[in-house]
Write an enzyme that holds these catalytic residues in place. Structure first.
Site, PDB file in Angstrom:
ATOM      1  N   ASP A   1       0.480  -1.180  -0.035  1.00  0.00           N
ATOM      2  CA  ASP A   1      -0.385  -0.336  -0.315  1.00  0.00           C
ATOM      3  C   ASP A   1       1.050   1.725  -0.008  1.00  0.00           C
ATOM      4  O   ASP A   1       1.776   1.258  -0.341  1.00  0.00           O
ATOM      5  CB  ASP A   1      -0.744   0.562   1.492  1.00  0.00           C
ATOM      6  CG  ASP A   1      -1.635  -1.115   1.203  1.00  0.00           C
ATOM      7  OD1 ASP A   1      -2.210  -1.062  -0.030  1.00  0.00           O
ATOM      8  OD2 ASP A   1      -2.163  -1.286   2.005  1.00  0.00           O
TER       9      ASP A   1
ATOM     10  N   LYS B   1      -4.058   2.470  -2.465  1.00  0.00           N
ATOM     11  CA  LYS B   1      -6.340   3.064  -2.634  1.00  0.00           C
ATOM     12  C   LYS B   1      -6.293   4.836  -2.562  1.00  0.00           C
ATOM     13  O   LYS B   1      -6.130   4.348  -1.673  1.00  0.00           O
ATOM     14  CB  LYS B   1      -6.896   2.228  -1.965  1.00  0.00           C
ATOM     15  CG  LYS B   1      -6.861   0.283  -2.036  1.00  0.00           C
ATOM     16  CD  LYS B   1      -7.912  -0.187  -1.203  1.00  0.00           C
ATOM     17  CE  LYS B   1      -7.201  -0.703   0.047  1.00  0.00           C
ATOM     18  NZ  LYS B   1      -8.180  -1.459   0.295  1.00  0.00           N
TER      19      LYS B   1
END
Ligand code: SAH
Length: 461
Positions: free
Chosen positions: A43, A63
């Protein structure tokens, strides 16, 4: 969930926590897995550069806000594909994979598709931020529970019940949360610590009270953890100054350090029928009613209304009050008072009555079952006839918590009842504690009960 048809030729996926950003907080296990991984999916780690040292292929699958669900499917498919290719996969997630991390969704997806998966815990950012701010999320006598809370949408999200709240993903909503917490009954002076970039050299810490946060010009942007609770105050001061407040409204006490609310008094209305008839049914025998506290006002009117009588029955009865909070409460019922006192001082009210020549009146004072000493006596002395009538009782709260008094800097008493109940509840008071007593009678009662401590009183009158 099916885990019994794992394909042996598939690789394994480790869903591992990276911690809050500083690689020093990686677990030895995750570190070892990074070494043996063929591919790492990661991430928006705060220190992604750290991954350069591992030979595995690195794939960024961070994200962006607002695109969570669509992207999650893609990530799931990527993980599955790599595992099907027989690769050892590390799915690296910030903090802990299961705290606001959707690690479980990935785990179930993989295992349901026949892939061996394992979750490796990481240090969640709340824990790390708490350490940076030295804001213990639990602390003996101060915080016995902590809730990790989603900080999005301060208006609609559920507010948990805990001594300490930790907001994730709440940077942009923190002022709104502070306002909501005050509206929901949290004391305006509850400390707040906001920590950005926890665990990293460029971390930033801001401290507020809820009230100050509401009024802050600008706040820390993401990634930010916001801790709300008594242990979030500046720890140096907090450790020097931890007060135990035994009154009913903690907002009345402002002090350096932290203030723990340990009410030794709770007001309980008497039954609607326990009040003598002449008080509510023949109010017109009185020339005046003197209200001495906001609770006296509330319970008086509650009992009045429950007996089918409304404010019209007060007719020409004059109303006086002790303290501005009592006057404000009376205003809610459409009643103006004369005379009133600014502070909660019986002596001042008696002086005002004398100065205005209020004599020969029939006066009612709604009070608790413990009654009053000074006010009825004083008003009688200047020539009135006074009935002090109980509408409520002061009880020791049934859910009172025993604190370790030795942990405290001082204790605040706001009324004789809080003193009396305190000594019913606690056996003794450690000799080194500072004592604040509010009002003459509170001070006198405390002096009487704890004879040797006289020199330390601070009289707030
Ligand atoms: N699984 C993660 C949380 C992911 S949600 C964990 O266990 O920590 C993302 C939120 O985590 C951010 O909005 C922020 O509130 C918090 N966060 C992550 N890293 C942080 C850091 N180093 N400092 C402060 N907050 C951080």
């Amino acid at each position: 969930m099916q885990t019994n048809n794992i394909k042996p030729q598939y690789g394994k996926v480790f869903i591992a926590g990276f911690g809050p950003g500083n690689p020093e907080l990686l677990t030895i296990k995750t570190s070892r897995l990074l070494d043996i991984a063929d591919i790492i999916y990661h991430d928006d780690l705060l220190d992604a550069g750290y991954l350069d040292r591992f030979s595995a292929e690195k794939v960024y699958v961070g994200k962006r806000k607002g695109r969570h669900s669509a992207k999650q499917d893609e990530i799931n498919s990527l993980l599955l594909k790599s595992a099907q290719e027989g690769k050892t996969v590390v799915r690296l997630k910030g903090g802990d994979p299961l705290i606001f991390g959707r690690g479980a969704e990935e785990y179930y997806f993989l295992t349901e598709n026949g892939v061996d998966a394992e979750i490796v815990p990481g240090i969640t950012s709340a824990i790390s931020a708490a350490v940076d701010a030295i804001a213990p999320l639990t602390s003996r006598g101060t915080s016995t529970s902590v809730a990790f809370t989603l900080g999005h949408d301060a208006q609609n999200n559920k507010l948990p019940k805990a001594d300490t709240l930790v907001f994730y993903m709440g940077a942009t909503e923190q002022k709104k949360w502070a306002k909501r917490l005050i509206n929901e009954g949290w004391a305006a002076n509850t400390p707040v610590a906001a920590v950005r970039n926890a665990s990293l050299p460029n971390k930033e810490i801001r401290r507020y009270t809820l009230e100050k946060l509401v009024n802050a010009q600008e706040v820390l942007p993401a990634p930010c953890i916001v801790i709300v609770g008594y242990t979030a105050s500046d720890n140096v001061k907090a450790h020097n100054r931890k007060w135990l407040y035994t009154g009913s409204d903690i907002n009345n006490f402002k002090a350096e350090g932290i203030v723990i609310h340990n009410p030794m008094i709770q007001f309980c209305k008497l039954s609607d029928t326990a009040i003598p008839d002449n008080t509510v049914k023949s109010l017109n025998i009185y020339d005046r009613i003197v209200f001495a506290s906001p609770v006296a006002v509330k319970f008086f009117f509650s009992i009045l209304f429950n007996n089918g009588i409304d404010t019209r029955s007060l007719g020409n009865i004059k109303i006086s009050s002790l303290g501005v909070a009592t006057s404000a409460e009376l205003k809610k019922y459409g009643l103006l008072v004369e005379p009133e006192t600014k502070h909660n001082s019986s002596q001042k009210l008696i002086e005002k009555f004398a100065a205005k020549g209020i004599v020969d009146e029939n006066i009612m004072i709604p009070c608790s079952t413990e009654g009053f000493d000074q006010l009825p006596a004083g008003l009688t002395n200047i020539g009135n006839s006074v009935d002090a009538i109980a509408f409520y009782e002061n009880i020791l709260p049934t859910n009172a918590v025993q604190h370790n008094l030795a942990d405290f800097y001082g204790v605040v008493f706001t009324s004789p009842t809080s003193v009396k109940n305190f000594f019913k509840f606690y056996d003794n008071i450690p000799g080194e504690l500072e004592i604040i007593t509010q009002g003459k009678f509170t001070t006198e009662l405390f002096n009487k009960l704890v004879v040797k401590r006289e020199s330390k009183y601070i009289y707030l009158g």
